[in-house]
Design an enzyme around this catalytic site. Sequence first.
Site, mmCIF file in Angstrom:
data_model
loop_
_atom_site.group_PDB
_atom_site.id
_atom_site.type_symbol
_atom_site.label_atom_id
_atom_site.label_comp_id
_atom_site.label_asym_id
_atom_site.label_seq_id
_atom_site.Cartn_x
_atom_site.Cartn_y
_atom_site.Cartn_z
ATOM 1 N N LYS A 187 0.849 -1.178 0.000
ATOM 2 C CA LYS A 187 0.000 0.000 0.000
ATOM 3 C C LYS A 187 0.888 1.232 0.000
ATOM 4 O O LYS A 187 2.037 1.107 0.410
ATOM 5 C CB LYS A 187 -0.945 0.001 1.191
ATOM 6 C CG LYS A 187 -0.252 0.196 2.539
ATOM 7 C CD LYS A 187 -1.240 0.319 3.643
ATOM 8 C CE LYS A 187 -1.700 1.728 3.869
ATOM 9 N NZ LYS A 187 -0.862 2.507 4.774
ATOM 10 N N ASP A 216 -2.602 -5.767 2.486
ATOM 11 C CA ASP A 216 -3.057 -4.916 3.568
ATOM 12 C C ASP A 216 -2.682 -5.712 4.812
ATOM 13 O O ASP A 216 -3.328 -6.716 5.130
ATOM 14 C CB ASP A 216 -4.579 -4.722 3.497
ATOM 15 C CG ASP A 216 -5.090 -3.907 4.677
ATOM 16 O OD1 ASP A 216 -4.438 -3.942 5.736
ATOM 17 O OD2 ASP A 216 -6.135 -3.256 4.551
ATOM 18 N N HIS A 217 -1.623 -5.276 5.488
ATOM 19 C CA HIS A 217 -1.078 -6.166 6.527
ATOM 20 C C HIS A 217 -2.073 -6.397 7.670
ATOM 21 O O HIS A 217 -1.960 -7.377 8.393
ATOM 22 C CB HIS A 217 0.276 -5.669 7.037
ATOM 23 C CG HIS A 217 0.212 -4.504 7.969
ATOM 24 N ND1 HIS A 217 0.022 -3.219 7.538
ATOM 25 C CD2 HIS A 217 0.295 -4.432 9.314
ATOM 26 C CE1 HIS A 217 -0.003 -2.417 8.597
ATOM 27 N NE2 HIS A 217 0.172 -3.114 9.680
ATOM 28 N N LYS A 221 -3.294 -10.129 10.309
ATOM 29 C CA LYS A 221 -3.250 -10.259 11.770
ATOM 30 C C LYS A 221 -4.224 -11.358 12.189
ATOM 31 O O LYS A 221 -5.372 -11.376 11.729
ATOM 32 C CB LYS A 221 -3.635 -8.922 12.427
ATOM 33 C CG LYS A 221 -2.598 -7.808 12.175
ATOM 34 C CD LYS A 221 -3.024 -6.506 12.825
ATOM 35 C CE LYS A 221 -2.205 -5.316 12.374
ATOM 36 N NZ LYS A 221 -0.945 -5.098 13.045
ATOM 37 N N GLU A 255 -2.941 4.698 17.541
ATOM 38 C CA GLU A 255 -1.493 4.505 17.683
ATOM 39 C C GLU A 255 -0.935 5.531 18.653
ATOM 40 O O GLU A 255 -1.477 6.639 18.783
ATOM 41 C CB GLU A 255 -0.804 4.714 16.341
ATOM 42 C CG GLU A 255 -1.269 3.792 15.254
ATOM 43 C CD GLU A 255 -0.463 3.997 13.987
ATOM 44 O OE1 GLU A 255 0.573 3.345 13.842
ATOM 45 O OE2 GLU A 255 -0.858 4.842 13.157
ATOM 46 N N HIS A 279 -6.986 -0.184 5.847
ATOM 47 C CA HIS A 279 -7.068 -1.106 6.990
ATOM 48 C C HIS A 279 -8.448 -1.071 7.653
ATOM 49 O O HIS A 279 -9.058 -2.108 7.910
ATOM 50 C CB HIS A 279 -6.033 -0.739 8.063
ATOM 51 C CG HIS A 279 -4.619 -0.691 7.560
ATOM 52 N ND1 HIS A 279 -4.120 -1.588 6.662
ATOM 53 C CD2 HIS A 279 -3.590 0.153 7.837
ATOM 54 C CE1 HIS A 279 -2.849 -1.309 6.420
ATOM 55 N NE2 HIS A 279 -2.506 -0.252 7.114
ATOM 56 N N LYS A 384 -1.950 2.521 22.286
ATOM 57 C CA LYS A 384 -2.043 1.797 21.011
ATOM 58 C C LYS A 384 -3.140 0.762 21.173
ATOM 59 O O LYS A 384 -3.148 0.000 22.149
ATOM 60 C CB LYS A 384 -0.716 1.098 20.697
ATOM 61 C CG LYS A 384 -0.737 0.313 19.394
ATOM 62 C CD LYS A 384 0.641 -0.227 19.043
ATOM 63 C CE LYS A 384 0.618 -1.153 17.836
ATOM 64 N NZ LYS A 384 0.453 -0.482 16.549
HETATM 65 C C1 BG6 Z 1 0.637 1.404 8.008
HETATM 66 C C2 BG6 Z 1 0.553 2.895 8.019
HETATM 67 O O1 BG6 Z 1 -0.073 0.876 6.926
HETATM 68 O O2 BG6 Z 1 0.090 0.895 9.214
HETATM 69 C C3 BG6 Z 1 1.278 3.467 9.221
HETATM 70 O O3 BG6 Z 1 1.123 3.408 6.826
HETATM 71 C C4 BG6 Z 1 0.761 2.841 10.484
HETATM 72 O O4 BG6 Z 1 1.154 4.886 9.263
HETATM 73 C C5 BG6 Z 1 0.765 1.333 10.384
HETATM 74 O O5 BG6 Z 1 1.590 3.270 11.552
HETATM 75 C C6 BG6 Z 1 0.064 0.729 11.570
HETATM 76 O O6 BG6 Z 1 0.244 -0.660 11.558
HETATM 77 P P1 BG6 Z 1 0.132 -1.485 12.893
HETATM 78 O O7 BG6 Z 1 0.266 -2.887 12.452
HETATM 79 O O8 BG6 Z 1 1.250 -1.029 13.786
HETATM 80 O O9 BG6 Z 1 -1.200 -1.146 13.481
#
Ligand code: BG6
Length: 528
Positions: A187, A216-217, A221, A255, A279, A384
């Site tokens: 992304k 989309d990581h 999860k 976050e 996300h 977070k």
């Molecule tokens: C990324 C964003 O896709 O996801 C970042 O570009 C963000 O800005 C991150 O910090 C958050 O990922 P996670 O897995 O830490 O929630």
Amino acid sequence: MSDSSSAATLTRPTAPVNRPRPNPLRAGIDSNRLQDPCNIIFFGASGDLMKRMLLPAMYNLRLEDMLPSDFGIVGFSRSSYTDEQFRAEMKKSIDEFSRSGPAKEPMWGDFEKRISYISGDFDDVACFRSLREHLENNDKVLGTKSNRLFYLSTPPSLFSPIINMIEQSGLGPRDNRDGWTRIIIEKPFGTDLDSARALQSEVEKVFNERQVYRIDHYLGKEPVQDIMALRFANVIFEPLWNRRYVDSIQITAAETVGVELRGGYYDSAGAMRDMIQNHVLNLMTLVAMEPPALSDFEAIRDEKFKVLTALRPIDRNRVFLDTARGQYDAGSIAGKPVAGYREEPDVAPDSNTDTYAAIKLYIDNWRWADVPFYLRSGKRLARKGSEIAVRFKSIPHRLFGELGDTIDNNVLVMKIQPEEGISLRFSAKVPGPKMHIRSVSMDFNYGTGFGVASPPAYERLIGDAMRGDATLFTRWDAVEAAWGAVMPVLERWQDVIDETFPNYAAGGQGPASAERLLAADGREWRKI
Ligand code: BG6
């Protein structure tokens, strides 16, 4: 069986063994998965994502015996490294970032032999031809059988040039008759609807949709994958999962980090583009979709897409009523002072970029017609935490509770991170002679429940792409629909400078405008 052996078995006393009792929930957890031999080619291999996430993910897949026995890892970037220098860099990254700790012998020795590096320009066809020769050589030496997985982890402006070069140098799928060719695209897929469409038209000149893995990581999860299990592997939730019983749904991705060193990218993106468009909307589709008839990945992606197509279009005139935006000011996180967004490196001193975004959405279908979905995401917040909270309606008639007792609505919370679990809040009687009612909660935690740590998202997703399973990747029509959904907001936000910025202190709950968004509906956000 002979008599003597059975006698021996019967008479020999068994020494007490102090083994931990097996956890029945762990039975059936995968240890090995076979995948086709292949080369995985990382474009942008000298970058941060490679060091922090991608290479450690590959190494841990190897440690877990999840990789095929014949594989090659090829880094491609502009920085000039020899193979040895690149391997040394990659070892450092494992030592620093791998979840399994520093690289260990003999595993590392075997792993590093499969790593190589090509230094080249992303728009120079000669460099891509060298890459092709290199891959053909790997096929002979490493037995990788012409299967190729390209991974674009460069700045997005390079996605189209790289795809173009892949085709021109004969590395595209049409020229690879002996194996498969797939591409993972990081992304952001575009920065707005038009640029996403332009990128897609470049992608589809070379790859068909089945060969494209838009990552989309969040979808990798574990607790996100469990949303479907919770909904469709249980009978008790689904009958309540609709407008008759659900009051509203809140989806939060909060976050504590700021933009760190990504100000250059982030200042032209903002929270709505960076988190909500991908996300958070993806989480929403999993919560809201209809049960697919099959567990086939296209069937699941069809249902997710239908949710996006049913989103009620945001009326441009209501943008400032149905959304809230924020930008963090200086403040403190975990007792330490932190700078405001406008003081961060590569951020304009008068930036109008949102580091917090909230939006109210409706899904116009029979299941959800009048249930508001409140989505929010922000940086530099108090804690977070990503979660989905389904708030059920109030009881229709109050039977219990002393004067002064409030009977809270039931809430089911799917906790995605850092805690991973499910919690259900319900009312119970306080022990004692009176009928006092209080809210209590029933909690499930993945770590303690199953006794295994969830694998990081990138391990799961890279493994899936190597196996050709696209369930957890986003299909083009869904990306396009998600951009379409947020465009009216992005356009209005861009047109109107927010004079209140910066409007929330780092370490807090976000801007007051977000509180007003829910207060207008007689609701409140859950505390971050
Ligand atoms: C990324 C964003 O896709 O996801 C970042 O570009 C963000 O800005 C991150 O910090 C958050 O990922 P996670 O897995 O830490 O929630």
